[in-house]
Design a protein around this motif. Structure first.
Motif, short mmCIF file in Angstrom:
data_model
loop_
_atom_site.label_atom_id
_atom_site.label_comp_id
_atom_site.label_asym_id
_atom_site.label_seq_id
_atom_site.Cartn_x
_atom_site.Cartn_y
_atom_site.Cartn_z
N GLU A 60 0.83 -1.21 0.00
CA GLU A 60 0.00 0.00 0.00
C GLU A 60 0.86 1.26 0.00
O GLU A 60 0.56 2.23 -0.70
N LEU A 61 1.94 1.24 0.80
CA LEU A 61 2.84 2.40 0.84
C LEU A 61 3.51 2.63 -0.51
O LEU A 61 3.64 3.77 -0.95
N LYS A 62 3.91 1.56 -1.17
CA LYS A 62 4.55 1.69 -2.48
C LYS A 62 3.55 2.21 -3.50
O LYS A 62 3.89 3.06 -4.33
N ALA A 63 2.32 1.74 -3.46
CA ALA A 63 1.29 2.21 -4.39
C ALA A 63 1.01 3.70 -4.17
O ALA A 63 0.86 4.46 -5.14
N ALA A 64 0.98 4.12 -2.92
CA ALA A 64 0.76 5.54 -2.62
C ALA A 64 1.93 6.38 -3.12
O ALA A 64 1.74 7.48 -3.67
N ALA A 65 3.15 5.87 -2.98
CA ALA A 65 4.33 6.58 -3.46
C ALA A 65 4.32 6.68 -4.98
O ALA A 65 4.68 7.72 -5.54
N GLU A 66 3.90 5.63 -5.66
CA GLU A 66 3.81 5.66 -7.13
C GLU A 66 2.75 6.65 -7.60
O GLU A 66 2.95 7.35 -8.60
N LYS A 125 18.51 26.66 -14.36
CA LYS A 125 17.64 25.50 -14.28
C LYS A 125 18.39 24.35 -13.62
O LYS A 125 19.55 24.08 -13.95
N TYR A 126 17.70 23.64 -12.74
CA TYR A 126 18.28 22.53 -11.99
C TYR A 126 17.24 21.42 -11.87
O TYR A 126 16.08 21.61 -12.23
N THR A 127 17.66 20.28 -11.33
CA THR A 127 16.72 19.20 -11.01
C THR A 127 16.94 18.75 -9.58
O THR A 127 18.06 18.77 -9.07
N ALA A 128 15.86 18.36 -8.95
CA ALA A 128 15.89 17.82 -7.59
C ALA A 128 15.31 16.41 -7.63
O ALA A 128 14.33 16.16 -8.32
N LYS A 129 15.92 15.50 -6.90
CA LYS A 129 15.44 14.12 -6.84
C LYS A 129 14.65 13.96 -5.55
O LYS A 129 15.11 14.33 -4.47
N ILE A 130 13.44 13.42 -5.67
CA ILE A 130 12.59 13.19 -4.51
C ILE A 130 12.44 11.69 -4.32
O ILE A 130 11.93 10.99 -5.19
N ASN A 131 12.90 11.19 -3.16
CA ASN A 131 12.81 9.77 -2.83
C ASN A 131 11.53 9.54 -2.03
O ASN A 131 11.47 9.83 -0.84
N LEU A 132 10.51 9.01 -2.70
CA LEU A 132 9.21 8.79 -2.06
C LEU A 132 9.13 7.45 -1.36
O LEU A 132 8.38 7.28 -0.41
N HIS A 133 9.90 6.49 -1.84
CA HIS A 133 9.92 5.12 -1.31
C HIS A 133 11.28 4.56 -1.70
O HIS A 133 11.94 5.12 -2.58
N LYS A 134 11.70 3.47 -1.09
CA LYS A 134 13.03 2.97 -1.44
C LYS A 134 13.11 2.49 -2.89
O LYS A 134 14.19 2.42 -3.45
N GLU A 135 11.97 2.22 -3.51
CA GLU A 135 11.96 1.80 -4.91
C GLU A 135 11.35 2.84 -5.84
O GLU A 135 11.31 2.63 -7.05
N VAL A 136 10.85 3.96 -5.29
CA VAL A 136 10.18 4.97 -6.10
C VAL A 136 10.82 6.34 -5.85
O VAL A 136 10.88 6.80 -4.72
N SER A 137 11.30 6.93 -6.94
CA SER A 137 11.82 8.30 -6.85
C SER A 137 11.45 9.03 -8.14
O SER A 137 11.19 8.40 -9.16
N VAL A 138 11.44 10.36 -8.06
CA VAL A 138 11.07 11.17 -9.21
C VAL A 138 11.97 12.40 -9.22
O VAL A 138 12.38 12.88 -8.18
N GLU A 139 12.29 12.86 -10.43
CA GLU A 139 13.10 14.06 -10.57
C GLU A 139 12.21 15.23 -10.98
O GLU A 139 11.41 15.10 -11.90
N ILE A 140 12.36 16.33 -10.26
CA ILE A 140 11.56 17.53 -10.50
C ILE A 140 12.47 18.64 -11.04
O ILE A 140 13.44 19.00 -10.40
N PRO A 141 12.16 19.18 -12.21
CA PRO A 141 12.92 20.32 -12.69
C PRO A 141 12.47 21.60 -12.01
O PRO A 141 11.27 21.77 -11.77
N PHE A 142 13.40 22.45 -11.68
CA PHE A 142 13.05 23.76 -11.12
C PHE A 142 13.98 24.82 -11.64
O PHE A 142 15.11 24.54 -12.03
N GLU A 143 13.46 26.03 -11.68
CA GLU A 143 14.24 27.16 -12.17
C GLU A 143 14.35 28.20 -11.07
O GLU A 143 13.38 28.51 -10.40
N VAL A 144 15.55 28.71 -10.90
CA VAL A 144 15.79 29.75 -9.92
C VAL A 144 15.85 31.08 -10.68
O VAL A 144 16.65 31.24 -11.62
#
Length: 147
Positions: A60-66, A125-144
């Motif tokens: 359930e936690l992994k599904a929520a992270a996905e 422009k940069y990217t940040a990595k967000i670790n939502l679960h040990k098997e699920v992560s996503v990269e978010i682009p952001f601009e300063v």
């Protein structure tokens, strides 16, 4: 020496992982600090039972992270910062500011889950990595941008 981790340790493994470490590191640091236990037959059997009981909850936690990762897939952030005429920021942009920007868009992310590859000290422009679960992560682009 084989040990079972009792908590997540950056660069070594996640909670309930069985890992191989040097004897001194295990005996002198991890075990006395309560971060690990020796992986013998009884502790491995106990770990398997705990994992079997937790399997549904972890799914359930992994599904929520996905689902969260899917909602963050198309997000682009713009973060304002005070900057000089040459484009250098006074201070730096860190994971707290990224978490606040995501919260304004309606995504509540723990700041400890956000990783920056490099220090953000200039406009661009940069990217940040967000670790939502040990098997699920996503990269978010952001601009300063300059305020």
């Amino acid at each position: 020496m084989k040990i079972i981790l009792k908590e997540n340790i950056h660069g070594l493994g996640y909670k309930d992982d069985v890992v191989e470490v040097k004897d001194g590191y295990g005996r002198n640091y991890l075990i006395p600090q309560g971060k690990a236990v020796i992986a013998n037959a009884s502790s491995l059997k106990q770990l398997q039972e705990v994992q079997r009981q937790r399997a549904h909850k972890l799914a359930e936690l992994k599904a929520a992270a996905e689902a969260t990762a899917a909602s963050l897939a198309d997000v682009e952030l713009t973060i304002g910062a005070k900057a000089s005429a040459t484009g250098t920021i006074f201070g730096s942009v860190n994971n707290i500011q990224i978490a606040e920007a995501l919260e304004k868009l309606g995504h509540e992310i723990d700041r400890k889950a956000i990783e920056l590859k490099e220090a953000v000290k200039e406009l661009g422009k940069y990217t940040a990595k967000i670790n939502l679960h040990k098997e699920v992560s996503v990269e978010i682009p952001f601009e300063v941008v300059a305020e």
